[in-house]
Scaffold this active site. Sequence first.
Site, PDB file in Angstrom:
ATOM      1  N   LYS A 117     111.116   8.627  64.558  1.00 15.11           N
ATOM      2  CA  LYS A 117     111.671  10.253  64.446  1.00 15.11           C
ATOM      3  C   LYS A 117     111.666  10.698  66.043  1.00 15.11           C
ATOM      4  O   LYS A 117     110.870  10.349  66.760  1.00 15.11           O
ATOM      5  CB  LYS A 117     110.227  10.786  63.868  1.00 15.11           C
ATOM      6  N   ASP A 223     103.903  20.757  51.667  1.00 12.75           N
ATOM      7  CA  ASP A 223     105.485  20.669  51.665  1.00 12.75           C
ATOM      8  C   ASP A 223     105.452  19.379  50.782  1.00 12.75           C
ATOM      9  O   ASP A 223     106.362  18.465  51.035  1.00 12.75           O
ATOM     10  CB  ASP A 223     106.110  20.364  52.943  1.00 12.75           C
TER      11      ASP A 223
END
Length: 579
Positions: A117, A223
């Site tokens: 990432k 989330d």
Amino acid sequence: KSEEPPVSDKRQEASRSPSPAAKQPPPQQQQSAKLGATDFLWGKTLGEGAFARVVHARRRVAEGMKVALRSGTAAVVSRVHCADEEEDVGRYEVMLEGGTPLEITNLDIQHEHLAVKIMEKLHIINNNKVEYVKQEKDILAKLRTSPWVIRLIASFQDPDSVFMVMPLAHGGMLLDLIRRRRREAEAEGRQHQAMPLVEARFYVAEVLCALEWLHAQRVVHRDLKPENVLVMETGHIRLTDFGTALDQASGNGVTDFVGTPEYVCPEVLKDEPATIAADMWGLGVMVFQMLSGHLPFSASSEWLIFEIILAHCSGEKPVAFPSVVLACGADTLIQGLLQPSPEERSGIADAKTHPFFEGLANDEEALRAMDAPFRPGRNPEVDSEPLVQFSQAWLLEQSMLAGEGADEAELVMMEEMTSGAAASTGKLQRISIQRQDLSRWTRFVREDETILHAGPTWKRKGLFSKFRILILTSDHRLVYIDPNEMEMKGFIPWSPEQPVRVNTIDSKHFDIISPLDNQRAYHFMVSSPQELKVWTTMINSALHAQRDKYPERAPPIEEPSLARMSSSSLSFFRKKSPM
């Protein structure tokens, strides 16, 4: 029902001291030296978020590194004869566990493929996301022993970016599997269906067990959605993306409104704090989606989605279940998970004993040990992908090639909207595009204007690109839409006194420069030189038409030129190009 779960002695012990297996990372990762971007070889972009790009990578082979051989043995690299920038020529001398030397090549090594990432520091700072990045690293470090959470192998930074290294999920996101099953069902004439019952039951049970482990550590994900559930090589799952998670034990966690509209719970809409019950609501939405292929709460804007959620909670318009949900008895499971009150919502214990699971969710160890109904195995494209050394030029190329990593739905939309496109010249006229239904986008334009052209693009901001529908209207406006969320994301300021101009970068990339927005350059990429020609022709035709309509207000129009790039584009290339 959603009370805080007790932490078992076994889990308390696990959180204090990792198991022997957890203490021993894969051989290629047992390195004491601090890592940097040049210690990896890099491949294609796997996915993008609002503030991060995820890229395929693997460790470069270096002296002293422990490696796993395809023969099943482990070895230590004692000498590098030929560096491994090219997959098939790397040659090394290694020492086997018994002290036996051996000459090997890259093809003899079972490389661990990684997903890294990458977050651009300036983009993070400008969007006030520094705390999100810090808390994701802290929570992943806390959950490093979890069998249900993606493992953070390493993190590091350079002057421009922050890097987080994790194992690559060869099966992709759970959302990918849901979409694939839905397409298969539709091809067979079965509507409102996605995963087979055996598959859906397995993955709901695994997500439920993952939440149990997470909540036992007093972490709320906040989330939960199929995009944040990864399918590993074995077919089992790992949770990811903890940037908005809440660590109740430490008090760490961003307290802003967080989550994804279709999965957000009603208490968050009422500005109440999110608890573990928020994750249970998200699970209820996911069960509905896995079985039917559709979301229970969906609309053309966030506001309308929230209205639908609140209408369900008030009883005015409760969720209607398709036959596939009713047939397997999942409706009562979903009803319990989608209770309006967090206190009345089903908790972990209630959900695990629901008849839908037929006992599957009661034994976590047995669940992890069983063969998954879907086993993707190693992705052959990943194994064979040529990798390169890190450079700012490579990172720039990834941002410019964002469209090549589009998912299938985006590619289908691009094909449908660009087939048969014909460019027009001279006076302004509407382009007729075969198979394109422009009525989809009329909700985003004013009543007194029409759509002159609408097409799929990738809009870049910083190093990150997003799939967007760009719309040009008869009132000389340019707006861009998120076609997945069906939401207008912004517009490009434009007036007769200060019109935009179009600068062509190459055969697929162009900038729209807005003097009204402090000469900001809006960066776009399209699928072909033909579509680029359509856009430049249409925008410049609109500029000519505007000048004819307001001759006293309009300055002279500059024609697009390959040789003339915007100052912001030039500065971007200067900053990112290697010296």
